[in-house]
Design a protein around this motif. Structure first.
Motif, PDB file in Angstrom:
ATOM      1  N   ALA A  58       0.800  -1.136  -0.107  1.00 15.38           N
ATOM      2  CA  ALA A  58       0.033  -0.054  -0.151  1.00 15.38           C
ATOM      3  C   ALA A  58       0.914   1.379   0.048  1.00 15.38           C
ATOM      4  O   ALA A  58       0.218   2.559  -0.296  1.00 15.38           O
ATOM      5  CB  ALA A  58      -0.944   0.013   1.229  1.00 15.38           C
ATOM      6  N   ILE A  59       2.262   1.185   0.112  1.00 13.78           N
ATOM      7  CA  ILE A  59       3.166   2.237   0.237  1.00 13.78           C
ATOM      8  C   ILE A  59       3.790   2.341  -1.056  1.00 13.78           C
ATOM      9  O   ILE A  59       4.078   1.796  -1.887  1.00 13.78           O
ATOM     10  CB  ILE A  59       4.327   1.790   1.001  1.00 13.78           C
ATOM     11  N   GLU A  60       3.608   3.766  -1.531  1.00 14.32           N
ATOM     12  CA  GLU A  60       3.956   4.085  -2.850  1.00 14.32           C
ATOM     13  C   GLU A  60       5.441   3.675  -3.265  1.00 14.32           C
ATOM     14  O   GLU A  60       5.456   2.964  -4.488  1.00 14.32           O
ATOM     15  CB  GLU A  60       4.038   5.513  -3.069  1.00 14.32           C
ATOM     16  N   GLU A  61       6.396   3.513  -2.364  1.00 16.38           N
ATOM     17  CA  GLU A  61       7.655   3.024  -2.528  1.00 16.38           C
ATOM     18  C   GLU A  61       7.627   1.598  -2.723  1.00 16.38           C
ATOM     19  O   GLU A  61       8.662   0.875  -3.005  1.00 16.38           O
ATOM     20  CB  GLU A  61       8.820   3.589  -1.713  1.00 16.38           C
ATOM     21  N   ASN A  62       6.774   0.943  -2.069  1.00 16.80           N
ATOM     22  CA  ASN A  62       6.589  -0.556  -2.211  1.00 16.80           C
ATOM     23  C   ASN A  62       7.774  -1.319  -1.666  1.00 16.80           C
ATOM     24  O   ASN A  62       8.133  -2.173  -1.995  1.00 16.80           O
ATOM     25  CB  ASN A  62       6.249  -1.134  -3.663  1.00 16.80           C
ATOM     26  N   ARG A  63       7.955  -0.800  -0.325  1.00 17.22           N
ATOM     27  CA  ARG A  63       9.116  -1.607   0.493  1.00 17.22           C
ATOM     28  C   ARG A  63       8.738  -1.130   2.035  1.00 17.22           C
ATOM     29  O   ARG A  63       8.120  -0.361   2.302  1.00 17.22           O
ATOM     30  CB  ARG A  63      10.420  -1.155  -0.120  1.00 17.22           C
ATOM     31  N   LEU A  64       9.517  -1.868   2.728  1.00 16.21           N
ATOM     32  CA  LEU A  64       9.675  -1.666   4.212  1.00 16.21           C
ATOM     33  C   LEU A  64      10.922  -0.597   4.131  1.00 16.21           C
ATOM     34  O   LEU A  64      11.785  -0.587   3.368  1.00 16.21           O
ATOM     35  CB  LEU A  64      10.296  -2.756   5.003  1.00 16.21           C
ATOM     36  N   PRO A  65      10.998   0.370   5.229  1.00 15.75           N
ATOM     37  CA  PRO A  65      11.861   1.355   5.279  1.00 15.75           C
ATOM     38  C   PRO A  65      13.323   0.558   5.842  1.00 15.75           C
ATOM     39  O   PRO A  65      13.189  -0.664   6.321  1.00 15.75           O
ATOM     40  CB  PRO A  65      11.571   1.991   6.585  1.00 15.75           C
ATOM     41  N   ASN A  66      14.596   0.998   5.368  1.00 18.16           N
ATOM     42  CA  ASN A  66      15.645   0.216   5.813  1.00 18.16           C
ATOM     43  C   ASN A  66      16.202   0.639   7.406  1.00 18.16           C
ATOM     44  O   ASN A  66      15.631   1.832   7.817  1.00 18.16           O
ATOM     45  CB  ASN A  66      16.691   0.550   4.873  1.00 18.16           C
ATOM     46  N   ARG A  67      17.294   0.251   7.693  1.00 15.31           N
ATOM     47  CA  ARG A  67      17.448   0.560   9.264  1.00 15.31           C
ATOM     48  C   ARG A  67      18.047   1.984   9.369  1.00 15.31           C
ATOM     49  O   ARG A  67      17.932   2.650  10.339  1.00 15.31           O
ATOM     50  CB  ARG A  67      18.627  -0.603   9.621  1.00 15.31           C
ATOM     51  N   PHE A  68      18.697   2.434   8.231  1.00 14.85           N
ATOM     52  CA  PHE A  68      19.263   4.021   8.353  1.00 14.85           C
ATOM     53  C   PHE A  68      17.749   4.746   8.559  1.00 14.85           C
ATOM     54  O   PHE A  68      18.149   5.963   9.131  1.00 14.85           O
ATOM     55  CB  PHE A  68      19.776   4.150   7.000  1.00 14.85           C
ATOM     56  N   GLU A  69      16.723   4.505   7.915  1.00 11.55           N
ATOM     57  CA  GLU A  69      15.643   5.413   7.877  1.00 11.55           C
ATOM     58  C   GLU A  69      15.055   5.375   9.279  1.00 11.55           C
ATOM     59  O   GLU A  69      14.687   6.236   9.865  1.00 11.55           O
ATOM     60  CB  GLU A  69      14.610   4.994   6.737  1.00 11.55           C
ATOM     61  N   LEU A  70      15.151   4.055   9.788  1.00  9.87           N
ATOM     62  CA  LEU A  70      14.594   3.733  11.059  1.00  9.87           C
ATOM     63  C   LEU A  70      15.327   4.346  12.156  1.00  9.87           C
ATOM     64  O   LEU A  70      14.898   4.987  13.163  1.00  9.87           O
ATOM     65  CB  LEU A  70      14.352   2.326  11.422  1.00  9.87           C
ATOM     66  N   ASP A  71      16.680   4.630  12.057  1.00  9.23           N
ATOM     67  CA  ASP A  71      17.481   5.150  12.994  1.00  9.23           C
ATOM     68  C   ASP A  71      17.311   6.725  12.974  1.00  9.23           C
ATOM     69  O   ASP A  71      17.202   7.212  13.986  1.00  9.23           O
ATOM     70  CB  ASP A  71      19.058   4.934  12.438  1.00  9.23           C
ATOM     71  N   GLU A  72      17.017   7.109  11.812  1.00 13.59           N
ATOM     72  CA  GLU A  72      16.667   8.704  11.777  1.00 13.59           C
ATOM     73  C   GLU A  72      15.146   8.949  12.179  1.00 13.59           C
ATOM     74  O   GLU A  72      15.284   9.775  13.188  1.00 13.59           O
ATOM     75  CB  GLU A  72      16.826   9.155  10.564  1.00 13.59           C
ATOM     76  N   TRP A  73      14.410   8.288  11.857  1.00 11.78           N
ATOM     77  CA  TRP A  73      12.954   8.769  12.375  1.00 11.78           C
ATOM     78  C   TRP A  73      12.782   8.203  13.825  1.00 11.78           C
ATOM     79  O   TRP A  73      11.913   8.941  14.549  1.00 11.78           O
ATOM     80  CB  TRP A  73      11.970   7.692  11.564  1.00 11.78           C
ATOM     81  N   GLY A  74      13.380   7.212  14.178  1.00 13.43           N
ATOM     82  CA  GLY A  74      13.276   6.672  15.609  1.00 13.43           C
ATOM     83  C   GLY A  74      14.308   7.234  16.778  1.00 13.43           C
ATOM     84  O   GLY A  74      14.193   6.757  17.858  1.00 13.43           O
ATOM     85  N   LYS A  75      15.093   8.170  16.136  1.00 17.97           N
ATOM     86  CA  LYS A  75      15.965   9.163  17.112  1.00 17.97           C
ATOM     87  C   LYS A  75      16.805   7.953  17.667  1.00 17.97           C
ATOM     88  O   LYS A  75      17.198   8.083  18.951  1.00 17.97           O
ATOM     89  CB  LYS A  75      15.379   9.808  18.099  1.00 17.97           C
ATOM     90  N   ASN A  76      17.652   6.920  16.848  1.00 18.42           N
ATOM     91  CA  ASN A  76      18.329   5.778  17.447  1.00 18.42           C
ATOM     92  C   ASN A  76      17.804   4.889  18.482  1.00 18.42           C
ATOM     93  O   ASN A  76      18.453   4.231  19.147  1.00 18.42           O
ATOM     94  CB  ASN A  76      19.696   6.626  17.751  1.00 18.42           C
ATOM     95  N   LYS A  77      16.356   4.983  18.660  1.00 23.90           N
ATOM     96  CA  LYS A  77      15.984   4.039  19.576  1.00 23.90           C
ATOM     97  C   LYS A  77      15.750   2.582  18.598  1.00 23.90           C
ATOM     98  O   LYS A  77      16.000   2.567  17.633  1.00 23.90           O
ATOM     99  CB  LYS A  77      14.492   4.289  20.010  1.00 23.90           C
ATOM    100  N   GLU A  78      15.598   1.722  19.717  1.00 20.43           N
ATOM    101  CA  GLU A  78      15.150   0.403  19.158  1.00 20.43           C
ATOM    102  C   GLU A  78      13.662   0.373  18.503  1.00 20.43           C
ATOM    103  O   GLU A  78      12.802   0.422  18.985  1.00 20.43           O
ATOM    104  CB  GLU A  78      15.194  -0.808  20.198  1.00 20.43           C
TER     105      GLU A  78
END
Length: 527
Positions: free
Chosen positions: A120-140
């Protein structure tokens, strides 16, 4: 408890699609009268149904109880399916969803996002760890695919779980995810506080009561753990809930299962987790004979010899067995194993059974197998997600489990949610049955309702539930709408007014801690 007579209603027994009564009498925990004439016997209480409907209570034949409890209290849904589509539908929208959640839960060190829908996401993928690191402020951070077979993990979480590799993008799928999902689940569960656990149990049982689920089949257990504290916890909880739980330990080791058999109504084992013979379509890990549209081809997770040996070992000891098989190749592997195994006195299962060949359907009928189905997913997929269209050829899409043909061949279809992969709502699944992806294979409303009542009672070897007849347990639901006259769209908004189990009204709990305290004091029952 005395006796109660229900009058002025439409009481459907489900012994067939026509039988309907006006009066239902119960005494203590059993049904003592059914008829269209007022009984001569005197009852202590009279309940005027005022034209409402009574049906047997429902059974969800496949869910994961502990994970449902944990995620209901300790996670958030990344994507939401609404009438006009799925939101968010871009990675920037996912980023906003995560950052908002973190801003409202600043003390949380572990961020768990469930129900992520890549298709359902336009990019048709899960985010990678680098994106999660940024969005999650380096949380788990972990975001889990709606199909339950892939996930995206942040760098800090990968390191915590000893799964980190410099070359990894943090997206785990196929065996890389399925074979470490126990470790991930263990870690998430370890972060659950007593308050969170109470909240999760409270939410779960109230959801069951809301939808009229009097019984669930819980597929549980971590084969990687020697002590498996999670299994001890879920066994303790399951034996004390108001609703009934039927446990399927997901161990490969029969000796580990035998410790639990004395607490069960009869021996069962198998399920998902390490009993997954393949993965899912969305993660391109369901095992077919032909390639996905992207050119990939996924094999089964175990060799034919291993599965055949284990199925023979289990059925030879008269243990009811089931395993996860979605793709044509995986289904054939399990069917062939059942074909060469000793016949059990119990009805064995195939869970999911989503893309069977015609030969597999015929064999399942001959072998007297039951299959669990979750067509609520394909109902949503056809309208919003289109993951089948993006991954499979038209020929394979048209091989989706032919519900009507299976029912006509007397294959016992078992309705289920696979919660927390999908909502526990049984009416979403029934909507998917009566308005199936392949129209000509849709079930009648009666056949759909049987998948949650009559059929699971047969497979669970419980002849005192599933239908309403004199001598059966007084397990039933009261509704203001008639299941037999409800279309798929209206079915999506269904819920029950009252759930009765063993003649008692099971009310939604209002006070979490009082509910939990009472649960602890209950006498444990068989599961």
């Amino acid at each position: 408890m005395g006796s109660t007579l229900f009058i002025n209603g439409h009481i459907y027994s489900l012994n067939n699609d026509k039988e309907c009564f006006s009066y239902l009498g119960i005494k203590k925990d059993k049904i003592v009268y059914l008829g269209n004439q007022k009984p001569k016997e005197t009852f202590h209480h009279i309940v005027d149904l005022k034209g409402k409907y009574i049906f047997p209570s429902l059974t969800d034949s496949h869910l994961h109880l502990l994970y449902s409890i944990v995620l209901s209290a300790n996670s958030f849904n990344v994507c939401e399916v609404k009438m006009d589509g799925v939101y968010p539908n871009t990675l920037s929208g996912v980023k906003e969803r995560i950052t908002q959640y973190i801003s409202h839960h600043k003390k949380l060190k572990l961020i768990v996002g469930n129900n992520y829908i890549p298709s359902a996401i336009e990019e048709n993928r899960l985010p990678n760890r680098f994106e999660l690191d940024e969005w999650g402020k380096n949380k788990e951070v972990i975001l889990m695919n709606i199909d339950g077979h892939s996930a995206s993990l942040s760098t800090s979480l990968l390191k915590k779980l000893n799964l980190f590799s410099e070359s990894s993008d943090g997206i785990l799928k196929n065996k890389d995810y399925d074979f470490v999902s126990n470790k991930i689940t263990d870690y998430i569960a370890s972060k659950v506080s007593l308050f969170t656990l109470i909240n999760g149990i409270y939410n779960f049982e109230n959801e069951c009561i809301k939808y009229g689920l009097g019984e669930v089949c819980a597929l549980e257990g971590n084969d990687d753990s020697k002590n498996d504290v999670q299994m001890k916890l879920i066994t303790f909880i399951s034996r004390r809930l108001s609703i009934d739980v039927r446990l399927f330990p997901q161990y490969h080791d029969i000796n580990k299962c035998k410790r639990l058999f004395k607490k069960m109504t009869y021996p069962r084992m198998g399920g998902c987790n390490k009993w997954e013979l393949d993965g899912s379509v969305g993660s391109n890990s369901a095992s077919f004979y032909e390639n996905y549209l992207n050119g990939s081809l996924s094999n089964t997770y175990f060799s034919d010899d291993y599965i055949m040996k284990k199925v023979h070992e289990i059925t030879n000891q008269n243990i009811q067995f089931t395993a996860h098989a979605i793709g044509t190749r995986a289904i054939d592997q399990l069917i062939n194993s059942y074909k060469h195994a000793q016949k059990s006195k119990y009805i064995n299962r195939i869970d999911h059974f989503e893309f069977p060949s015609l030969d597999a359907i015929n064999e399942a009928s001959t072998l007297n197998l039951a299959v669990t189905i979750q067509p609520g997913y394909s109902y949503i997929d056809k309208r919003y997600l289109h993951s089948y269209e993006r991954n499979l050829s038209k020929n394979v899409i048209n091989m989706q489990v032919p519900l009507k043909s299976c029912a006509e061949k007397n294959i016992l279809l078992l309705g289920s949610s696979d919660s927390p992969v999908q909502s526990i709502n049984p009416y979403l699944q029934m909507a998917g049955m009566i308005d199936f992806y392949i129209k000509e294979q849709s079930l009648s409303n009666f056949e759909a309702l049987k998948t949650y009542t009559v059929n699971p009672a047969i497979v669970l070897n419980e002849n005192n539930i599933g239908t309403l007849k004199v001598g059966n347990l007084a397990n039933f639901i009261v509704t203001s709408f008639n299941f037999f006259e409800t279309d798929a769209k209206a079915m999506l908004n269904a819920y029950v007014e009252t759930l009765y189990l063993r003649g008692r009204i099971i009310k939604k709990h209002k006070h979490k801690y009082l509910f939990f305290f009472k649960m602890l004091l209950k006498k444990p029952k068989l599961i």
